[in-house]
Design a protein around this motif. Structure first.
Motif, short mmCIF file in Angstrom:
data_model
loop_
_atom_site.label_atom_id
_atom_site.label_comp_id
_atom_site.label_asym_id
_atom_site.label_seq_id
_atom_site.Cartn_x
_atom_site.Cartn_y
_atom_site.Cartn_z
N ALA A 1 -3.42 -0.58 -7.18
CA ALA A 1 -3.53 -1.29 -6.07
C ALA A 1 -2.55 -2.16 -5.66
N LEU B 1 -6.44 1.83 -12.25
CA LEU B 1 -6.46 1.24 -11.15
C LEU B 1 -4.95 1.13 -10.36
N GLN C 1 -6.65 2.12 -4.17
CA GLN C 1 -7.13 1.34 -3.00
C GLN C 1 -6.91 2.18 -1.48
N THR C 2 -5.96 3.08 -1.53
CA THR C 2 -6.02 3.55 -0.13
C THR C 2 -6.64 4.82 0.07
N SER D 1 -13.26 -2.65 -2.00
CA SER D 1 -12.71 -3.19 -3.48
C SER D 1 -13.98 -3.43 -4.56
N ILE E 1 -14.55 0.13 -5.87
CA ILE E 1 -13.68 0.51 -6.68
C ILE E 1 -13.91 0.06 -7.94
N HIS F 1 -10.24 -9.55 -2.46
CA HIS F 1 -11.65 -9.44 -2.90
C HIS F 1 -11.91 -10.80 -3.59
N PHE G 1 -4.65 -6.84 -2.49
CA PHE G 1 -6.00 -6.18 -2.48
C PHE G 1 -7.07 -6.99 -3.48
N PRO H 1 0.84 -1.40 -0.13
CA PRO H 1 -0.09 -0.02 -0.23
C PRO H 1 0.92 1.31 0.14
#
Length: 418
Positions: free
Chosen positions: A311, A309, A288-289, A294, A297, A319, A315, A265
């Motif tokens: 990530a 994207l 993602q942060t 998920s 997003i 999902h 992550f 991350p």
């Protein structure tokens, strides 16, 4: 959340007959998990594993938590006399068993800034598998695996050493004549050939006759959605992934929609902060942060054709493994997929550490198959008719064992190594 489904004291909603019982159980929960965090959480708070070893059971703070758990279980059990909830009863039973002596178990506590979980998992799962299969007279498994590494891994992990491995085409996915797993006779573990991979979800088929059973395609319904002219370029770059190289790949708008999977991350955040101003006019950035969960997003990603994207591989894999998602996104259409590391898992995880110690060769018997399985999961998620380029950027590609990842393009329909 379970208790608040009966009555929510914050909103004053639900059955008010449960008000006192729920409030009492919630207060007990706050006290117990608050104590766990006070005794074990770091400053500043962060995610950590606390492995429960035989030595750790004599830890002063752990003894306090164990004593507090007994009081907590008693309080929620009393509340449950009114709620009569099977789920609450199971919760209390699981927490109580966590602190009981059990063989063949790996136990640990996961602490995060906003979460705390007590986990207990069996180390050897072969006896569990045997009990599940015992009632059935005929058992076979069919899955999309490679020719060697993954079948061997699952045979050993699931205790299926007496099963035969057969390369199968769609028409031949049927039962062996006389498999009987409960008596130790030979069953069948069938793997699709590299040219025609099928569904990666393991399935146990138990038909009443020997008619062929079929599975869906591993990489979506390729017969329907892919023409003969479709092609995927598979790139393997033997070096560490740096922002400059990633920006070079996504320098034109033709690469969008695109996804970049980082190792951590922190790398996601750094890339986002450093390149936001340059990318903002060209792409709809989803990280993602900062962009939600998920499912949110991935659904927002599909709205804009110029989505990007940012990530981690974890992550995406989390999902895919999260059964709690409502209508989870199963595929993400991208033109360009950039994987910034081979998806090996951390040896610091208590369960993986314990399991690896039981194997003759921890890397070859566990770490490599798990990484290959993770890689296949990522490819399945991003494989759609839109996919044109897959980049794997990792210095570990120069290692001999990386051949299985380099050669994976042979499993992808219409792919070529460039």
């Amino acid at each position: 959340y379970l208790l608040k489904s009966y009555y929510n004291p914050e909103l004053n909603t639900g059955n008010k007959d449960f008000k006192e019982a729920v409030e009492s159980a919630l207060l007990a929960g706050d006290l117990f998990f608050g104590l766990v965090n006070a005794l074990f959480q770091t400053d500043p708070p962060g995610f950590q594993y606390i492995k429960i070893s035989k030595e750790f059971e004599y830890n002063e703070n752990y003894i306090k938590v164990k004593a507090a758990s007994a009081s907590f279980v008693k309080k929620i059990s009393n509340s449950n006399k009114i709620l009569a909830s099977k789920e609450v009863a199971k919760f209390a039973e699981n927490l109580e068993s966590f602190f009981s002596a059990e063989d063949n178990r790996v136990k640990w506590i996961e602490l995060a800034e906003k979460g705390c979980a007590f986990l207990s998992m069996p180390l050897n799962i072969a006896p569990l598998v045997k009990n599940i299969l015992k009632p059935y007279a005929k058992v076979s498994f069919a899955d999309a695996l490679d020719n060697e590494i993954l079948p061997k891994f699952f045979l050993r992990r699931l205790g299926l050493e007496n099963f035969k491995v057969k390369q199968a085409t769609e028409a031949s996915l049927c039962h062996p004549d006389r498999p009987n797993a409960s008596e130790g006779a030979e069953g069948s573990l069938k793997a699709e050939s590299n040219k025609k991979l099928r569904d990666s979800s393991a399935r146990m088929h138990l038909p009443r006759n020997d008619k062929a059973t079929k599975q869906g395609d591993l990489f979506s319904s390729i017969k329907k959605v892919l023409g003969k002219s479709s092609a995927i370029n598979y790139h393997c770059l033997e070096k560490a992934a740096v922002a400059k190289d990633i920006m070079e790949i996504i320098k034109t708008d033709k690469v969008f929609p695109a996804a970049v999977l980082f190792a951590s991350p922190m790398q996601v955040r750094e890339f986002y902060d450093q390149n936001y101003q340059e990318l903002k006019p060209r792409a709809a950035l989803l990280a993602q942060t900062s962009s939600g969960g998920s499912n949110k997003i991935f659904r927002n990603f599909s709205i804009n054709k110029n989505s990007l994207l940012l990530a981690t591989d974890k992550f995406v894999l989390k999902h895919l493994g999260n059964q709690a998602n409502v209508e989870p996104v199963s595929n993400l259409p991208v033109k360009t997929l950039i994987i910034c590391r081979l998806p090996f898992e951390q040896w610091t995880h208590p369960y993986q550490e314990a399991l690896s110690q039981t194997l003759p060769n921890a890397f070859e018997d566990y770490s490599l198959p798990r990484a290959l399985y993770n890689f296949q999961g990522l490819m399945k998620f991003f494989y759609t008719p839109e996919l044109k380029d897959v980049y794997i950027i990792d210095a570990k590609l120069a290692k001999p064992y990386a051949k299985v990842f380099k050669d994976y393009w042979k499993n992808i329909p219409n792919a070529k190594l460039v």
